[in-house]
Motif scaffolding. Structure first.
Motif, PDB file in Angstrom:
ATOM      1  N   GLY A 165     -11.445  23.979 -10.827  1.00 53.31           N
ATOM      2  CA  GLY A 165     -11.723  22.425 -10.657  1.00 53.31           C
ATOM      3  C   GLY A 165     -10.727  21.198 -10.659  1.00 53.31           C
ATOM      4  O   GLY A 165      -9.031  21.803 -10.974  1.00 53.31           O
ATOM      5  N   SER A 166     -10.874  19.959 -10.647  1.00 53.93           N
ATOM      6  CA  SER A 166     -10.141  18.372 -10.783  1.00 53.93           C
ATOM      7  C   SER A 166      -9.212  18.912 -12.263  1.00 53.93           C
ATOM      8  O   SER A 166      -9.454  19.826 -12.471  1.00 53.93           O
ATOM      9  CB  SER A 166      -9.890  17.729 -10.066  1.00 53.93           C
ATOM     10  N   GLU A 167      -7.848  18.468 -12.140  1.00 55.23           N
ATOM     11  CA  GLU A 167      -7.493  17.560 -13.078  1.00 55.23           C
ATOM     12  C   GLU A 167      -7.980  17.515 -14.514  1.00 55.23           C
ATOM     13  O   GLU A 167      -8.850  16.378 -13.491  1.00 55.23           O
ATOM     14  CB  GLU A 167      -6.141  16.656 -12.133  1.00 55.23           C
ATOM     15  N   GLY A 168      -7.266  18.123 -15.018  1.00 50.45           N
ATOM     16  CA  GLY A 168      -7.446  17.719 -16.658  1.00 50.45           C
ATOM     17  C   GLY A 168      -8.858  18.636 -16.752  1.00 50.45           C
ATOM     18  O   GLY A 168      -9.346  17.839 -18.115  1.00 50.45           O
ATOM     19  N   CYS A 169      -9.891  19.140 -16.450  1.00 48.97           N
ATOM     20  CA  CYS A 169     -11.545  19.902 -16.409  1.00 48.97           C
ATOM     21  C   CYS A 169     -11.041  20.670 -17.620  1.00 48.97           C
ATOM     22  O   CYS A 169     -12.091  20.674 -17.776  1.00 48.97           O
ATOM     23  CB  CYS A 169     -11.998  19.612 -15.523  1.00 48.97           C
ATOM     24  N   GLY A 170     -10.486  21.042 -17.437  1.00 44.39           N
ATOM     25  CA  GLY A 170     -10.701  22.208 -18.468  1.00 44.39           C
ATOM     26  C   GLY A 170      -9.981  23.692 -18.539  1.00 44.39           C
ATOM     27  O   GLY A 170     -10.344  24.674 -18.942  1.00 44.39           O
ATOM     28  N   LYS A 171      -9.626  23.613 -17.379  1.00 46.30           N
ATOM     29  CA  LYS A 171      -9.604  25.644 -16.763  1.00 46.30           C
ATOM     30  C   LYS A 171      -8.321  25.535 -17.838  1.00 46.30           C
ATOM     31  O   LYS A 171      -8.308  26.979 -18.383  1.00 46.30           O
ATOM     32  CB  LYS A 171      -8.694  24.928 -15.281  1.00 46.30           C
ATOM     33  N   ASP A 220      -6.092  30.871 -14.035  1.00 46.85           N
ATOM     34  CA  ASP A 220      -6.624  30.203 -13.901  1.00 46.85           C
ATOM     35  C   ASP A 220      -5.762  28.812 -12.385  1.00 46.85           C
ATOM     36  O   ASP A 220      -4.581  29.006 -11.903  1.00 46.85           O
ATOM     37  CB  ASP A 220      -5.268  29.103 -14.649  1.00 46.85           C
ATOM     38  N   ARG A 221      -6.958  28.787 -11.293  1.00 45.57           N
ATOM     39  CA  ARG A 221      -6.953  28.658  -9.714  1.00 45.57           C
ATOM     40  C   ARG A 221      -6.360  29.721  -9.684  1.00 45.57           C
ATOM     41  O   ARG A 221      -5.732  30.740  -9.254  1.00 45.57           O
ATOM     42  CB  ARG A 221      -5.480  27.519  -9.681  1.00 45.57           C
ATOM     43  N   PHE A 222      -7.410  29.368  -7.865  1.00 45.40           N
ATOM     44  CA  PHE A 222      -7.109  30.584  -7.081  1.00 45.40           C
ATOM     45  C   PHE A 222      -7.688  30.192  -5.409  1.00 45.40           C
ATOM     46  O   PHE A 222      -7.341  28.904  -5.126  1.00 45.40           O
ATOM     47  CB  PHE A 222      -7.810  31.815  -6.672  1.00 45.40           C
ATOM     48  N   ARG A 279      -6.730  12.535 -19.348  1.00 50.00           N
ATOM     49  CA  ARG A 279      -6.981  14.116 -20.352  1.00 50.00           C
ATOM     50  C   ARG A 279      -5.008  14.168 -19.897  1.00 50.00           C
ATOM     51  O   ARG A 279      -4.841  14.630 -20.943  1.00 50.00           O
ATOM     52  CB  ARG A 279      -7.722  14.692 -19.912  1.00 50.00           C
ATOM     53  N   ARG A 280      -4.888  13.850 -19.452  1.00 47.92           N
ATOM     54  CA  ARG A 280      -3.536  14.757 -18.452  1.00 47.92           C
ATOM     55  C   ARG A 280      -2.308  14.034 -19.346  1.00 47.92           C
ATOM     56  O   ARG A 280      -1.217  14.481 -19.157  1.00 47.92           O
ATOM     57  CB  ARG A 280      -4.025  15.209 -17.222  1.00 47.92           C
ATOM     58  N   GLY A 281      -3.113  12.634 -19.503  1.00 48.16           N
ATOM     59  CA  GLY A 281      -1.845  11.944 -19.898  1.00 48.16           C
ATOM     60  C   GLY A 281      -0.856  11.223 -18.655  1.00 48.16           C
ATOM     61  O   GLY A 281      -1.740  11.077 -18.007  1.00 48.16           O
ATOM     62  N   ILE A 329       0.999  16.303  -6.903  1.00 47.50           N
ATOM     63  CA  ILE A 329      -0.419  16.248  -6.199  1.00 47.50           C
ATOM     64  C   ILE A 329      -1.021  15.407  -7.195  1.00 47.50           C
ATOM     65  O   ILE A 329      -2.392  14.634  -6.612  1.00 47.50           O
ATOM     66  CB  ILE A 329      -0.729  17.981  -6.212  1.00 47.50           C
ATOM     67  N   GLU A 330      -0.958  15.466  -8.737  1.00 47.90           N
ATOM     68  CA  GLU A 330      -2.070  14.536  -9.765  1.00 47.90           C
ATOM     69  C   GLU A 330      -1.307  12.961  -8.959  1.00 47.90           C
ATOM     70  O   GLU A 330      -2.564  11.650  -9.406  1.00 47.90           O
ATOM     71  CB  GLU A 330      -1.430  14.590 -10.971  1.00 47.90           C
ATOM     72  N   LEU A 331      -0.668  12.751  -8.471  1.00 47.52           N
ATOM     73  CA  LEU A 331      -0.243  11.194  -8.256  1.00 47.52           C
ATOM     74  C   LEU A 331      -0.795  10.727  -6.962  1.00 47.52           C
ATOM     75  O   LEU A 331      -0.988   9.332  -6.948  1.00 47.52           O
ATOM     76  CB  LEU A 331       1.658  11.131  -7.674  1.00 47.52           C
ATOM     77  N   SER A 363     -17.946  17.997 -19.056  1.00 47.96           N
ATOM     78  CA  SER A 363     -17.515  16.411 -19.952  1.00 47.96           C
ATOM     79  C   SER A 363     -18.249  17.070 -21.653  1.00 47.96           C
ATOM     80  O   SER A 363     -17.976  16.754 -22.240  1.00 47.96           O
ATOM     81  CB  SER A 363     -17.865  15.549 -19.139  1.00 47.96           C
ATOM     82  N   GLN A 364     -18.889  18.401 -21.856  1.00 48.00           N
ATOM     83  CA  GLN A 364     -19.258  18.677 -22.605  1.00 48.00           C
ATOM     84  C   GLN A 364     -18.307  19.434 -23.622  1.00 48.00           C
ATOM     85  O   GLN A 364     -16.833  19.089 -23.070  1.00 48.00           O
ATOM     86  CB  GLN A 364     -19.947  20.176 -22.460  1.00 48.00           C
ATOM     87  N   ALA A 365     -18.422  19.481 -25.047  1.00 46.73           N
ATOM     88  CA  ALA A 365     -18.057  19.732 -25.473  1.00 46.73           C
ATOM     89  C   ALA A 365     -17.020  21.032 -25.304  1.00 46.73           C
ATOM     90  O   ALA A 365     -18.050  22.164 -24.993  1.00 46.73           O
ATOM     91  CB  ALA A 365     -17.746  19.918 -27.448  1.00 46.73           C
ATOM     92  N   LYS A 366     -15.770  21.224 -25.748  1.00 47.94           N
ATOM     93  CA  LYS A 366     -14.766  22.576 -25.520  1.00 47.94           C
ATOM     94  C   LYS A 366     -15.798  24.187 -26.091  1.00 47.94           C
ATOM     95  O   LYS A 366     -16.192  24.759 -25.312  1.00 47.94           O
ATOM     96  CB  LYS A 366     -13.795  22.793 -25.935  1.00 47.94           C
TER      97      LYS A 366
HETATM   98  N1  LIG Z   1     -14.768  19.512 -23.003  1.00 46.32           N
HETATM   99  C1  LIG Z   1     -13.083  18.939 -22.591  1.00 46.32           C
HETATM  100  N2  LIG Z   1     -12.780  17.673 -23.982  1.00 46.32           N
HETATM  101  C2  LIG Z   1     -12.242  16.671 -24.334  1.00 46.32           C
HETATM  102  N3  LIG Z   1     -11.335  17.137 -23.818  1.00 46.32           N
HETATM  103  C3  LIG Z   1     -10.808  18.001 -23.447  1.00 46.32           C
HETATM  104  C4  LIG Z   1     -11.582  19.930 -22.818  1.00 46.32           C
HETATM  105  N4  LIG Z   1     -11.631  20.190 -22.605  1.00 46.32           N
HETATM  106  C5  LIG Z   1     -10.134  20.459 -22.510  1.00 46.32           C
HETATM  107  N5  LIG Z   1     -10.040  19.470 -23.367  1.00 46.32           N
HETATM  108  C6  LIG Z   1      -8.406  18.436 -23.114  1.00 46.32           C
HETATM  109  O1  LIG Z   1      -7.716  17.598 -22.154  1.00 46.32           O
HETATM  110  C7  LIG Z   1      -6.414  18.268 -22.026  1.00 46.32           C
HETATM  111  C8  LIG Z   1      -6.284  19.127 -20.637  1.00 46.32           C
HETATM  112  O2  LIG Z   1      -6.963  20.184 -20.745  1.00 46.32           O
HETATM  113  P1  LIG Z   1      -6.829  21.328 -20.358  1.00 46.32           P
HETATM  114  O3  LIG Z   1      -5.336  21.446 -19.642  1.00 46.32           O
HETATM  115  O4  LIG Z   1      -7.366  22.881 -20.272  1.00 46.32           O
HETATM  116  O5  LIG Z   1      -7.376  21.077 -18.329  1.00 46.32           O
HETATM  117  P2  LIG Z   1      -5.943  21.724 -16.992  1.00 46.32           P
HETATM  118  O6  LIG Z   1      -7.795  21.804 -16.135  1.00 46.32           O
HETATM  119  O7  LIG Z   1      -5.954  22.856 -17.375  1.00 46.32           O
HETATM  120  O8  LIG Z   1      -5.750  20.489 -16.325  1.00 46.32           O
HETATM  121  P3  LIG Z   1      -4.909  20.873 -14.966  1.00 46.32           P
HETATM  122  O9  LIG Z   1      -5.735  20.660 -13.937  1.00 46.32           O
HETATM  123  O10 LIG Z   1      -3.128  19.783 -15.671  1.00 46.32           O
HETATM  124  O11 LIG Z   1      -4.111  22.216 -15.453  1.00 46.32           O
HETATM  125  C9  LIG Z   1      -6.290  18.972 -23.122  1.00 46.32           C
HETATM  126  O12 LIG Z   1      -5.617  17.843 -24.109  1.00 46.32           O
HETATM  127  C10 LIG Z   1      -7.568  19.877 -23.231  1.00 46.32           C
HETATM  128  O13 LIG Z   1      -7.039  19.870 -25.057  1.00 46.32           O
END
Ligand SMILES: Nc1ncnc2c1ncn2[C@@H]1O[C@H](COP(=O)(O)OP(=O)(O)OP(=O)(O)O)[C@@H](O)[C@H]1O
Ligand SMILES: [Mg+2]
Length: 211
Positions: free
Chosen positions: A17-23, A102-104, A152-154, A160-162, A192-195
């Motif tokens: 999944g894309s950046e910050g999606c929760g992987k 985490d990614r392949f 989410r990533r800050g 790549i993220e840039l 976008s759902q809760a963790k």
């Molecule tokens: N379902 C969620 N709802 C809200 N925030 C979340 C959720 N899942 C993860 N986060 C938060 O979003 C941020 C990014 O999550 P995470 O690092 O797991 O994503 P990632 O897909 O690994 O990102 P990257 O692509 O940068 O490696 C973290 O601060 C995490 O706590």
């Protein structure tokens, strides 16, 4: 699953999944869940995981390498993968480990293929070569609006993220396109759902795979 006709007993589960999606969040939760069940499980990440691949990772994510072209980028991701497959993935799967990654290869297809325009079929052939035919038994694709993921990533962004929002949207669409073509392997979960909601949905599918 077969590796050049050699039987392997383990299970290979990838997170995409894309950046910050929760992987990273979900892969760590699954690691702890499976460990608590007493299963032999390990979590690795791409690019990286072994010394040579971690060095390649630094090259790939370094903002100073802005001139790196897409062919070089694709080959470096594949090179990092080839080393990880040899040193970790094949030995662990042969020993019956449940390997979470985490990614392949789907990341290279989405980011360098759909995102940068490198021919997707070429990436698939290179992927077979680099991974010696290893394919995930299950891929969890966390789908999320790209702006939300980047937020989410800050503020801190790697090379790549840039890239532009258009780019990240092509990556997201690429992942969804692949998932439509391979529904048996790729499970799409609304990121976008809760963790805990995501975790429950993912676990149901993983239990099915392991039963
Ligand atoms: N379902 C969620 N709802 C809200 N925030 C979340 C959720 N899942 C993860 N986060 C938060 O979003 C941020 C990014 O999550 P995470 O690092 O797991 O994503 P990632 O897909 O690994 O990102 P990257 O692509 O940068 O490696 C973290 O601060 C995490 O706590
Ligand atoms: Mg991560």
């Amino acid at each position: 699953m077969a590796v050049n006709n050699m039987a392997v007993q383990g299970k290979f589960i990838t997170f995409e999944g894309s950046e910050g999606c929760g992987k990273s969040t979900q892969s760590k939760l699954l690691l702890e869940y499976l460990k608590a069940k007493g299963l032999d499980v390990q979590l690795i990440r791409e690019p990286g995981g072994v010394a040579i691949s971690e060095k390649i990772r630094s090259l790939l994510l370094d903002k100073a390498n802005a001139v790196m072209n897409k062919e070089c980028e694709t080959l470096l991701y594949m090179a990092a993968r080839a080393q990880l497959v040899e040193e970790v993935i094949i030995p662990r799967l042969t020993n019956g480990v449940i390997l979470l990654c985490d990614r392949f290869l789907d990341s290279t297809l989405a980011y360098q293929g759909y995102g940068c325009g490198v021919p997707v079929e070429g990436i698939r052939s290179m992927g077979l070569f680099a991974a010696k035919g290893i394919q995930p038994d299950l891929t969890i694709l966390l789908d999320l609006d790209v702006e939300e993921g980047l937020l989410r990533r800050g503020a801190e962004r790697d090379r790549i993220e840039l890239r532009s929002l258009d780019y990240h949207n092509r990556v997201r669409k690429g992942y969804l396109d692949m998932a439509r073509k391979e529904p048996a392997r790729m499970m799409v979960i609304d990121g976008s759902q809760a963790k805990d909601v995501i975790f429950t949905q993912m676990c149901a599918r993983v239990e099915q795979l392991l039963s």
